[in-house]
Write a protein that holds these residues in place. Sequence first.
Motif, short mmCIF file in Angstrom:
data_model
loop_
_atom_site.label_atom_id
_atom_site.label_comp_id
_atom_site.label_asym_id
_atom_site.label_seq_id
_atom_site.Cartn_x
_atom_site.Cartn_y
_atom_site.Cartn_z
N GLY B 40 -5.28 46.01 24.71
CA GLY B 40 -5.30 47.43 23.92
C GLY B 40 -6.50 48.42 23.91
N ALA B 41 -7.37 48.19 24.94
CA ALA B 41 -8.50 48.90 25.02
C ALA B 41 -8.52 49.28 26.38
CB ALA B 41 -9.76 48.53 24.41
N PRO B 54 -6.31 53.29 34.84
CA PRO B 54 -5.45 53.47 33.88
C PRO B 54 -4.90 54.59 33.81
CG PRO B 54 -7.70 53.55 33.12
CD PRO B 54 -7.67 53.29 34.55
N THR B 55 -3.55 54.69 34.85
CA THR B 55 -3.10 56.39 35.03
C THR B 55 -2.39 56.55 33.79
OG1 THR B 55 -3.36 55.69 37.12
CG2 THR B 55 -1.55 57.58 36.69
N GLY B 56 -2.39 57.85 33.32
CA GLY B 56 -1.50 58.29 32.23
C GLY B 56 -1.97 57.90 30.85
N TRP B 57 -3.39 57.12 30.73
CA TRP B 57 -3.58 56.56 29.37
C TRP B 57 -4.95 57.19 28.77
CZ3 TRP B 57 -1.26 52.84 26.88
CH2 TRP B 57 -0.21 51.87 27.37
N GLY B 58 -4.78 57.53 27.45
CA GLY B 58 -5.60 58.05 26.66
C GLY B 58 -6.03 57.10 25.62
N ASP B 59 -6.93 57.51 24.66
CA ASP B 59 -7.28 56.76 23.51
C ASP B 59 -7.51 57.61 22.28
OD1 ASP B 59 -9.86 58.34 23.91
OD2 ASP B 59 -10.76 56.65 24.65
N LYS B 60 -7.52 57.05 21.36
CA LYS B 60 -7.84 57.54 19.94
C LYS B 60 -8.73 56.81 19.28
CE LYS B 60 -5.51 59.64 15.89
NZ LYS B 60 -6.59 60.46 15.91
N GLN B 61 -9.73 57.34 19.13
CA GLN B 61 -10.81 56.27 18.61
C GLN B 61 -11.56 57.13 17.17
OE1 GLN B 61 -14.13 54.86 21.15
NE2 GLN B 61 -12.95 55.39 22.90
N GLU B 62 -11.59 56.48 16.10
CA GLU B 62 -12.11 56.87 14.80
C GLU B 62 -13.10 55.92 14.38
OE1 GLU B 62 -8.57 57.01 12.13
OE2 GLU B 62 -7.41 57.48 14.03
N PRO B 63 -13.77 56.12 13.26
CA PRO B 63 -14.57 55.09 12.66
C PRO B 63 -13.98 53.78 12.57
CG PRO B 63 -15.32 57.21 11.84
CD PRO B 63 -13.87 57.20 12.43
N ARG B 67 -7.17 52.91 19.49
CA ARG B 67 -5.85 52.72 19.67
C ARG B 67 -5.72 53.48 21.26
NH1 ARG B 67 -6.17 49.91 16.21
NH2 ARG B 67 -4.96 49.62 14.46
N LEU B 68 -5.08 52.66 22.14
CA LEU B 68 -4.73 53.60 23.39
C LEU B 68 -3.38 54.36 23.01
CD1 LEU B 68 -4.47 50.84 25.84
CD2 LEU B 68 -6.34 52.56 25.70
N ARG B 69 -3.44 55.22 23.54
CA ARG B 69 -2.22 56.35 23.70
C ARG B 69 -1.89 56.86 24.97
NH1 ARG B 69 -3.34 61.80 24.55
NH2 ARG B 69 -5.60 62.20 24.59
N ARG B 70 -0.61 57.24 25.07
CA ARG B 70 -0.06 57.56 26.29
C ARG B 70 -0.30 59.24 26.63
NH1 ARG B 70 0.90 55.47 31.17
NH2 ARG B 70 2.00 53.61 30.99
N PHE B 77 -8.71 59.14 34.09
CA PHE B 77 -10.10 58.94 33.60
C PHE B 77 -9.83 59.99 32.24
CE2 PHE B 77 -11.08 58.47 38.16
CZ PHE B 77 -11.68 57.33 38.17
N GLY B 78 -8.46 59.67 31.51
CA GLY B 78 -8.17 60.71 30.42
C GLY B 78 -8.53 60.17 29.20
N TYR B 79 -9.73 59.55 28.66
CA TYR B 79 -10.03 58.72 27.94
C TYR B 79 -11.50 58.90 27.61
CZ TYR B 79 -10.14 56.03 31.94
OH TYR B 79 -10.27 55.47 33.16
#
Lengths: 263, 390
Positions: B40-41, B54-63, B67-70, B77-79
Amino acid sequence: MSTDKPSVAVWKFASCDGCQLTLLDCEDELLEVAGEVALAYFLEAGLTSVRGSYALSLVEGSITTADDARRIQEVRQASRTLVTIGACATAGGIQALRNFSEVDEFRSIVYAHPEFVETLGTSTPISAHVRVDLELRGCPISKAQLVETISAFLHGRRPNISGRSVCSECKERGNVCVTVAGGTPCLGPITHAGCEALCPAYHRGCYGCYGPADTTNAPSLVVRLREGGMADDDIVRVLRTFNAYADDFRDASEAVAAGKGAE
Amino acid sequence: MKVDGAASGPVVLDTAGLAAAVETLIGDGWSVIAPTVRDGAMVHDVIESVADLPTGWGDKQEPGRYRLRRRDDSARFGYAAPAQSWKRLLFPPRTTLWRAHRPPPGSADRDAGDFVVQVATATPRYAFLGARACEVRAIEIQDRVFLGGAHTDPGYRAARESALVIAVNCSSPADTCFCSSMDAGPRVASGADVVLTEVAEPQHREPWYLAEAFSDRGAALLRRVPSAAATPEAIDAADAVVANAAAHMGREMPDVDLHELLSESLEHPRWDDVAERCLACTSCTLVCPTCFCSSVEDVTDLTGTEARRDRRWASCFELDHSYLHGGSIRSGIRSMYRQWLTHKLGTWFDQFGTSGCVGCGRCVTWCPAGIDITEEIRAIAGPHLQEVTP
């Protein structure tokens, strides 16, 4: 003793034997241990008096009877170094759940003839009764920490037993945080290291088998668990397992049970 | 430093060019380490080919939350910053520094009364693919710690001097990122061998890369892979990616003299406030790409014939970390947290001449209590901020 090897005794109080079985579970090291020390086992609590003296005593179990409260004094007097092994000996164990309740009620419900059962109202750690030189945490203890402790004892050095949190071991091992990345409730931030972050390595939250770390902030973790959607009853349960009566866990669970700090 | 000359000017690589670069490095004996998806990371790991990225993967980071996202494109390198930093490889969590062996009684060595000591020597050859500007800056900061000054770290030196860094300018900063305000990104300024800018195309068409050599080794690598000359349009498109990233920083470190602010704020009530939230779990310090503290453990076996000295990561949130004769001088969370923040952002300047923070946001994301150091500074700086922004 007829040998020059240091004598090591294993004593049992109220416990499940799991921690002393860890010694037998040291397949690779067992022969070496047997070669370096004279091992004396006292598996059953029936022994009425302590004979001889011991360089190192490994004590398993908590104090739950008046007899045991007396016997631990004798063990201490007979031991140069006393190391407690496991959550029972260190924090009172799962049986310390009685400390939050009335033991007479349990006794009457569980036993057909409660009048034959003599027990104290509390389950207490060895350190509540005698001076303890080192406490090995865990339910059960770690094989590696036990061997490390015996090695350190044999060579007169300080054992490498760190009181940092399970989070340290997750980061060292390269685990992805199950709470941050998965929303899984985890006691790792307040739990003593030693298991090498076993549960998080298998994507489970930490259950707190090793009890509180050296420095903890359980009230803050309670806030976090609530934010993650855990009900107060469940928070009390998760804090009241093998180390229920360890100070930091007990204080936190009592505060939650009393409804303190809730939104 | 950037290498002059036409041969090392920017070039454009397509997927085949990037794949050839990875194959070339592996063929030359490098362990190519790059972000990969695990548990998950984003986690740095050895890759065998471009297909492992990690093709097509991004992330969502908060304090306190990751979470990974599509993504709706095929960026590799979209994260933002992965879970842990490259520090794991250059300054490993646990290393054996040396081993000693006592030969059995009766042997010639034993008669001389000697332990035979072996110093651990590992010479890994790492190629770091996908290091971000903040991470490359962090490596430069750790270079100062481990290689600057009179006493250098031989293990770090061996790993670092051989390491090849193929950095990627950031395209997708997270909500927890603030490298711009730490002057550490999103564009890589130095410290890499090759710098890529990934330009993702819509509808999952293959992305392409503007590649610039920053060193002779980097230029040599680029000469060995198929590429096209970079057109002005390609350079503009790559610049736009980085400019867009700079415009989307999730956070900002307040623009105050942090060294002065913190040295004047040692008794600020905010330390008590943060101590109520901080778990003292050590996560921030261990995911920080510049934190460098360690502890050594001497280990012997049961028979007394083998001994070794291990070094492991340590943290200012460990009680033992400040243990001096008789006790720990920082025994409470207030003083532990204050030590971490004042060192990272303040006294690091006295010690090493720079800040210890690169704005990667890991300490914010991976704090189980969601503590945000930019927010703590904002609270401490309160009145100072009003002075500088009337």
